[in-house]
Design an enzyme around this catalytic site. Structure first.
Site, PDB file in Angstrom:
ATOM      1  N   GLY A  67       6.522   3.770   0.488  1.00  0.00           N
ATOM      2  CA  GLY A  67       7.540   4.946   0.282  1.00  0.00           C
ATOM      3  C   GLY A  67       7.859   5.217   1.925  1.00  0.00           C
ATOM      4  O   GLY A  67       7.096   4.664   2.761  1.00  0.00           O
ATOM      5  N   SER A  68       8.805   5.926   2.207  1.00  0.00           N
ATOM      6  CA  SER A  68       8.929   6.076   3.658  1.00  0.00           C
ATOM      7  C   SER A  68       8.486   7.455   3.912  1.00  0.00           C
ATOM      8  O   SER A  68       8.002   8.202   3.081  1.00  0.00           O
ATOM      9  CB  SER A  68      10.637   6.180   3.909  1.00  0.00           C
ATOM     10  OG  SER A  68      11.117   7.092   3.191  1.00  0.00           O
TER      11      SER A  68
ATOM     12  N   ASP B 150      10.019  10.248   4.726  1.00  0.00           N
ATOM     13  CA  ASP B 150      10.465  11.122   3.980  1.00  0.00           C
ATOM     14  C   ASP B 150      10.036  11.489   2.687  1.00  0.00           C
ATOM     15  O   ASP B 150      10.297  12.652   1.910  1.00  0.00           O
ATOM     16  CB  ASP B 150      12.170  10.838   3.955  1.00  0.00           C
ATOM     17  CG  ASP B 150      12.611  10.486   5.375  1.00  0.00           C
ATOM     18  OD1 ASP B 150      11.973  11.119   6.409  1.00  0.00           O
ATOM     19  OD2 ASP B 150      13.699   9.972   5.439  1.00  0.00           O
TER      20      ASP B 150
ATOM     21  N   SER C 262       2.490   9.761   3.710  1.00  0.00           N
ATOM     22  CA  SER C 262       1.540  10.157   4.423  1.00  0.00           C
ATOM     23  C   SER C 262       1.012  11.557   3.863  1.00  0.00           C
ATOM     24  O   SER C 262      -0.379  11.748   3.906  1.00  0.00           O
ATOM     25  CB  SER C 262       1.873  10.562   5.985  1.00  0.00           C
ATOM     26  OG  SER C 262       2.143   8.975   6.586  1.00  0.00           O
TER      27      SER C 262
ATOM     28  N   PRO D  61       4.449   1.355   5.759  1.00  0.00           N
ATOM     29  CA  PRO D  61       5.727   1.789   6.100  1.00  0.00           C
ATOM     30  C   PRO D  61       6.671   1.358   4.869  1.00  0.00           C
ATOM     31  O   PRO D  61       6.574   0.108   4.361  1.00  0.00           O
ATOM     32  CB  PRO D  61       6.185   1.247   7.332  1.00  0.00           C
ATOM     33  CG  PRO D  61       5.195   0.382   7.945  1.00  0.00           C
ATOM     34  CD  PRO D  61       3.886   0.135   6.824  1.00  0.00           C
TER      35      PRO D  61
ATOM     36  N   ASN E 288       7.872  12.563  -6.612  1.00  0.00           N
ATOM     37  CA  ASN E 288       7.328  13.569  -5.493  1.00  0.00           C
ATOM     38  C   ASN E 288       8.398  14.590  -5.312  1.00  0.00           C
ATOM     39  O   ASN E 288       9.472  14.456  -5.568  1.00  0.00           O
ATOM     40  CB  ASN E 288       6.699  12.789  -4.319  1.00  0.00           C
ATOM     41  CG  ASN E 288       5.931  13.693  -3.519  1.00  0.00           C
ATOM     42  OD1 ASN E 288       5.402  14.628  -3.801  1.00  0.00           O
ATOM     43  ND2 ASN E 288       5.860  13.381  -2.146  1.00  0.00           N
TER      44      ASN E 288
ATOM     45  N   GLY F 202      17.830 -32.491  28.013  1.00  0.00           N
ATOM     46  CA  GLY F 202      18.397 -31.662  29.248  1.00  0.00           C
ATOM     47  C   GLY F 202      19.737 -31.110  28.733  1.00  0.00           C
ATOM     48  O   GLY F 202      20.296 -31.218  27.672  1.00  0.00           O
TER      49      GLY F 202
ATOM     50  N   SER G 155      19.108 -31.368  22.763  1.00  0.00           N
ATOM     51  CA  SER G 155      17.740 -30.959  21.994  1.00  0.00           C
ATOM     52  C   SER G 155      17.058 -29.698  22.719  1.00  0.00           C
ATOM     53  O   SER G 155      16.066 -29.895  23.177  1.00  0.00           O
ATOM     54  CB  SER G 155      16.914 -32.039  21.663  1.00  0.00           C
ATOM     55  OG  SER G 155      16.664 -32.853  22.835  1.00  0.00           O
TER      56      SER G 155
END
Lengths: 299, 635
Positions: B31-32, B34, B38, B112, B165, B467, B541
């Site tokens: 989840g973030s 927001d 946490s 995160p 939530n 080159g 290359s």
């Protein structure tokens, strides 16, 4: 019947140690004599049995460890027949660096962090096991089990290798190294329970006994030898104390305790109301102090 | 850690005995910030009494200083660990949290939620048994909800908790909850979860976190913690066949040879018949050795050492399996890959794969499609960028033992490592063997490379000129070919321009096309070396990894990298074809040196400086190199 949490933790730690033995050229186990080191060493004995652990132990001696720790270390290494390397920062010794004269921060930097870097460079170790746990401190919670260090021994928290499943990327270039934390997922209680269950030997400083102490800035300091500068009129007093962590004796606060057996200690640990590192002077310097120290090469 | 359990104070030994048999649950929260992720974890730690008083007082002072909850304690501050995260108020890495209750121990991987951190979430998910997916009740199912669910499913998580939530902000509306649950289940049906449990919650106030909330009596289910303590995640030991990838060969002396490893599935007992994959050799388990004595049996997740009755050759990377349903082996796979590095993944590039305790070279041969992680749509693409997920075909340097990831999360998982930086740049899940390895049997031709070369009296090799545009590669290659022709050598020049007009006329100049361009040229030059020719490849290359790929296709000594070192200013001043001018004017895009990088060779066999030497001198220099190393002598 699936495995209990301690059996799973043990199996994970063993897997990590074997991975280092199989893939790294010149590993070493950092051995600090504390209870976490005791568990780590015990796990190493299990991981490689009937072979001996295919790496030496390294103790970075700040010259300010409790005398009993040094005796314990030497007796154990002899008993197990393991190679023990002891490294002391001789530059620091020459300058007379110590916690009383130079303060805890400078002493720790010179005699521990710098000394560790010296030793790792001297022996050209490409992997070093440490007993740190993620539950100890906020920045540890984000550190990888295989933690990459630059040739300058620096940790870059923003540029860590993703670590998935139990597949560990051990590849490094010349001069670079890994710090490996096989007990990352253990908690303090797990450690104690495992010591209890497996009957692992630990220094008796963890058990309460009458010891000569003085009180400084709220810390109870043991007078382990005559290098403690006593204030005028200050007298060491005998108290029933024990240590929750072991480090340099002038920096490690004792707690008053009656716990003389392992179950007593665990009981006390469970009922206590302050976290383990509180007895250490090093974590109080600044809010993110451990993260900063680790970037500079501290374990 | 003031566990309320009275047993601690009364009978510590009884308490320790009870603790000993706790089970273990590893979960992931997604989840973030927001969504209150946490805060939820802080709440779990706080309510399970995992916070010490000194930590609590630090938390109180931090909350006043930088908290977002006014006078309330900001629980989120407990878990946002790194200094940068505290400053920015976001969680940028994976952090692991530990707590326990009387029934179980828990590890929570805190990851995160933003799309730019998909790799971190995948990392956390790789070791988790259960995912807690947070939804803000005010916002309902969002793109990120689908993304989190998809990644959880991709990494093989079977148990989901949908934490709906911030119910306090929608007055614990049952209607709202039902609406979100229905929306979630309607898309999650496709994701192969075993169980989905939806719980109305307020992490901030603690509703339905530890205990059932009084504020939403209509909810009859368990609280989050009640569910976490009882959910069944035990491995299906009986239904799966034994396998143990060998991690370390244990040889303390001549009399003991054991194989150490962590059991990846099933169980094993002395006397069991086993088969070793890939060798196919069979034996019988003699002993299961641990330091405390020999075991009667061992099961999945245990780290053990096994001895066998017969002396057979087994090395690290082999898998010891039960004979009834052993692991498969292959060197060609279809797999899901999650890309974890800033530098994109291109088909044709070679990486190092770590899988089942061994490392092998691996090339992504085809990116079949990319998966849009927000809506699960399949999208075409030529490369995988950071945090993108794709389905790819992979070709390995040698066959490996494996199981499909869906069957076993241990033996079907791999990581990809960058050859140069050693960084972990991708993670993947093996789906199935393409079985091409089994079908393509190399013809044992009687006429080989050596025979063809010897008929031409020469040693075949590729001279790879790299080159900047205008550095003089083609001029030198053409001159060199003339010289070699004059002394009777069989040569061929592959030149950027002539190949692009034919073989590669379907390719442009994007990074992906440049990689494919070089891959085809490398393969072509390899065939020519097989034919016994000296091949002069003249290609800009610009990328090291493609030149490395070309080198890897050939045997040692067959690839000679010639770095035509001309500074950009000089090449641009020459501007023989007028291309630099057009690039500067923006008429040509992705022009090397202007808006596309050139990575200089680090270990070129020959370096030619065209500022100080003429093309003729350069050719002499190269001829001298070839002569000294025996390329011009007849074989």
């Amino acid at each position: 019947m699936s495995l209990t949490h301690l059996e799973l933790l043990e199996a994970e730690s063993i897997h990590i140690m074997r991975e280092v033995a199989a893939e790294c050229e010149n590993p070493v186990m950092l051995y600090s004599i504390g209870k976490d080191s005791s568990v780590m060493l015990h796990l190493a004995l299990k991981a490689f049995y009937p072979s001996k652990p295919p790496f030496p132990l390294l103790h970075v001696d700040t010259t300010w460890k409790f005398r009993e720790m040094i005796e314990f270390r030497d007796t154990l290494a002899t008993k197990l027949g393991l190679e023990l390397l002891v490294h002391i920062n001789e530059d620091g010794v020459r300058e007379g660096v110590g916690p009383f004269s130079h303060g805890s921060a400078y002493h720790t930097d010179v005699m521990k962090t710098q000394a560790l870097k010296q030793a790792l460079s001297k022996y050209k170790f490409d992997a070093a096991f440490g007993g740190a746990r993620r539950d100890e401190e906020k920045s540890r919670a984000k550190e990888r089990i295989f933690s990459f260090r630059s040739a300058q021994h620096r940790w870059d928290p923003k540029n860590q290798r993703p670590e998935l499943w139990n597949i560990y990327n051990t590849r490094i270039s010349k001069g670079e190294s890994m710090r490996v934390f096989p007990m990352s997922n253990w908690t303090e209680l797990d450690i104690w329970q495992y010591i209890h269950l497996e009957n692992i030997e630990i220094p008796s400083l963890y058990f309460a006994a009458k010891r000569p102490v003085v009180e400084r800035d709220g810390l109870i300091i043991m007078v382990d030898d005559n290098r403690v500068p006593l204030e005028p009129g200050e007298e060491p007093v005998e108290k029933m104390v024990r240590f929750r962590t072991l480090g340099c004796y002038p920096l490690t606060g004792a707690v008053e305790s009656e716990a003389t057996t392992l179950p007593d200690i665990i009981q006390e640990t469970l009922l206590t109301t302050s976290s383990e590192r509180q007895g250490r002077a090093i974590d109080k310097d600044a809010s993110a102090s451990m993260e900063k120290k680790k970037q500079e090469g501290y374990f | 850690m003031s566990h309320q359990d009275n047993l601690i104070a009364e009978d510590i030994l009884a308490y320790l005995e009870a603790q000993r048999n706790k089970s273990y649950l590893r979960c992931l929260t997604c989840g973030s910030v927001d969504d209150g992720k946490s805060t939820l974890i802080g709440r779990l730690l706080f309510d399970s009494k995992m916070i010490y008083e000194d930590q609590l007082s630090a938390l109180e002072s931090d909350s006043k200083k930088s908290g977002t909850q006014g006078e309330k304690i900001d629980l989120a501050l407990l878990v946002d660990g790194l200094a940068a995260e505290r400053e920015q108020g976001i969680t940028i890495d994976v952090a692991y949290r530990f707590f326990s209750t009387d029934k179980r121990k828990f590890i929570i991987a805190d990851t995160p939620g933003h799309i730019q951190y998909t790799r971190n979430m995948a990392t956390g998910a790789s070791t988790a048994d259960l995912a807690i997916i947070l939804i803000d009740a005010r916002k309902g199912v969002l793109d990120q909800t689908r993304r989190h669910s998809y990644i959880a499913s991709l990494l093989g998580i079977r148990n989901i908790v949908v934490a709906i939530n911030k119910m306090d902000l929608v007055e614990f509306s049952q209607h709202k909850f039902n609406e979100i649950e229905e929306a979630y289940r309607s898309f999650a049906d496709k994701l192969n979860f075993k169980e989905i449990v939806c719980i109305p919650m307020s992490a901030l106030d603690g509703d339905n976190v530890m205990n059932r909330s009084e504020r939403c009596k209509w909810y009859k289910g368990m609280s989050l913690m009640q569910h976490l303590e009882t959910v069944d995640i035990s491995p299906e030991i009986a239904e799966t066949s034994f396998r143990m990838p060998v991690q370390w060969v244990n040889r303390p002396n001549l009399d003991f040879r054991g194989y150490s490893g962590t059991i990846a599935a099933g169980m094993v007992k002395p006397g069991d018949e086993i088969i070793v994959i890939p060798s196919g050799k069979r034996s019988v388990v003699d002993k299961i050795v641990i330091r405390d004595g020999d075991l009667y049996q061992a099961e999945v997740n245990e780290s053990v050492t096994i001895t066998l009755r017969d002396e057979i050759d087994i090395s690290r990377g082999d898998i010891i399996c039960s004979t009834d349903d052993p692991a498969e082996q292959s060197d060609q796979f279809q797999a899901h890959i999650i890309w974890m590095e800033e530098e994109e993944m291109f088909p044709g590039r070679q990486y190092i794969m770590k899988v089942n305790n061994q490392t092998v070279p691996a090339t992504v041969t085809d990116l079949k499609y990319k998966v849009n992680v927000n809506n699960f749509a399949h999208e075409a693409g030529k490369s995988l960028a950071l945090n993108e997920v794709g389905v790819c075909n992979l070709s390995l340097g040698k066959p490996i033992p494996f199981d499909p990831y869906k069957k076993n999360r241990h033996t079907g998982a791999f990581i990809l490592i960058d050859r140069q930086t050693n960084a972990t740049i991708g993670a993947g899940m093996l789906e199935f063997s393409l079985r091409r390895a089994a079908n393509v049997v190399w013809q044992d031709l009687e006429v080989g490379k050596m025979e063809r070369a010897s008929l031409k009296h020469q040693k075949p090799a590729v001279l790879w000129f790299t080159g900047l545009s205008g550095s003089g590669k083609s001029t030198i290659a053409a001159l060199l070919e003339k010289k070699l022709f004059d002394i009777g050598r069989h040569t061929y020049v592959l030149d950027g321009d002539n190949v692009r007009h034919g073989l590669n006329n379907d390719l442009g100049f994007t990074d992906a096309d440049r990689v494919e361009n070089i891959r085809r040229v490398a393969e072509t030059s390899r065939l020519m070396v097989e034919a016994g020719l000296m091949v002069l490849v003249s290609f800009i290359s610009p990328f090291r990894s493609e030149r490395q790929m070309a080198r890897n296709l050939l045997d040692d000594g067959e690839f000679i990298e010639v770095f035509v070192n001309t500074p950009l200013e000089v090449a641009e001043k020459r501007d023989v074809k007028g291309l630099y001018k057009k690039a500067r004017e923006g008429k040509i895009k992705n022009f090397t040196g202007i808006d596309s990088p050139y990575e200089q060779p680090e270990n070129a066999e020959i370096i030619v400086n065209t500022v100080e030497t003429t093309p003729e001198q350069a050719v002499e220099h190269i001829l001298a190199y070839l002569d000294e190393r025996g390329y011009l002598k007849s074989i």
